[in-house]
Design a protein around this motif. Structure first.
Motif, PDB file in Angstrom:
ATOM      1  N   TYR A 146      -3.109  52.129  39.654  1.00 24.71           N
ATOM      2  CA  TYR A 146      -4.106  52.837  40.450  1.00 24.71           C
ATOM      3  C   TYR A 146      -4.963  51.871  41.264  1.00 24.71           C
ATOM      4  CZ  TYR A 146      -3.038  56.949  37.526  1.00 24.71           C
ATOM      5  OH  TYR A 146      -2.424  57.979  36.873  1.00 24.71           O
TER       6      TYR A 146
ATOM      7  N   ALA B 101     -10.324  59.293  46.196  1.00 23.87           N
ATOM      8  CA  ALA B 101      -9.637  60.172  45.244  1.00 23.87           C
ATOM      9  C   ALA B 101      -8.816  61.213  45.997  1.00 23.87           C
ATOM     10  CB  ALA B 101     -10.646  60.845  44.314  1.00 23.87           C
TER      11      ALA B 101
ATOM     12  N   GLU C 149     -11.064  61.540  40.626  1.00 22.14           N
ATOM     13  CA  GLU C 149     -12.277  60.829  41.034  1.00 22.14           C
ATOM     14  C   GLU C 149     -12.879  59.954  39.932  1.00 22.14           C
ATOM     15  OE1 GLU C 149     -16.691  61.702  42.875  1.00 22.14           O
ATOM     16  OE2 GLU C 149     -15.142  63.216  43.146  1.00 22.14           O
TER      17      GLU C 149
ATOM     18  N   VAL D  15     -10.823  56.833  39.857  1.00 17.04           N
ATOM     19  CA  VAL D  15     -11.087  55.995  41.035  1.00 17.04           C
ATOM     20  C   VAL D  15     -12.401  55.247  40.846  1.00 17.04           C
ATOM     21  CG1 VAL D  15     -11.637  56.009  43.506  1.00 17.04           C
ATOM     22  CG2 VAL D  15      -9.719  57.367  42.638  1.00 17.04           C
TER      23      VAL D  15
END
Length: 156
Positions: free
Chosen positions: A10, A36, A43, A46
């Motif tokens: 990520y 996001a 979110e 993130v």
């Protein structure tokens, strides 16, 4: 099987997305909710990744009404190893390689103690030779995109 965490994956995705708007102090900032939405990553995840990357100096937060996050330097200058260390900690195949004392029952009589060091060094070197731009590709990195568009002309 040796695997990196999902958070490291990520982190690379978030950094690639940040690169779309430029890197460094002149780059545009992007918010955690915006990142996001653009990446499809939740979110809170993130935000967690951005905090880790910020602590490592790979991204910086900009405060204010138009605040958000931006890269601290272009993706071609960010080795993958730095992202891995920022998110997952030191790169080590076994606990004894990363200096963990007392983390193994056989530590005192281990026949291969210290023998993993060359393997670990080779992996670190390999991961340091790959940049986030290499993973992001031309579409996510303006400098790489510009070089890629020149490649056909240079081949002539």
């Amino acid at each position: 099987m040796l695997r990196l965490s999902k958070l490291t994956d990520y982190a690379v995705v978030v950094m690639a997305r940040l690169a779309l708007d430029g890197a460094g102090p002149a780059g545009h900032v992007q918010t955690a909710p915006g990142l996001a939405s653009a990446t499809g990553i939740a979110e809170p995840t993130v935000a967690k990744v951005l905090k880790m990357l910020g602590s490592a100096g790979l991204v910086e937060g900009v405060r204010g009404a138009r605040g958000g996050y931006r890269l601290t330097r272009p993706l071609p200058s960010v080795p993958l190893s730095q992202v891995i260390v920022a998110v997952d900690g030191p790169i080590a195949l076994t606990a004894c390689v990363d200096g963990g004392v007392g983390s193994c029952e056989a530590e005192g009589i281990c026949a291969v103690r210290g023998r993993w060091d060359p393997v670990n060094d080779a992996i670190r070197k390999a991961l340091s030779g790959i940049t986030v731009a290499d993973l992001a590709g031309p579409a996510h990195c303006p400098a790489v995109r510009a070089t890629a568009s020149l490649a056909p002309m240079l081949a002539e």
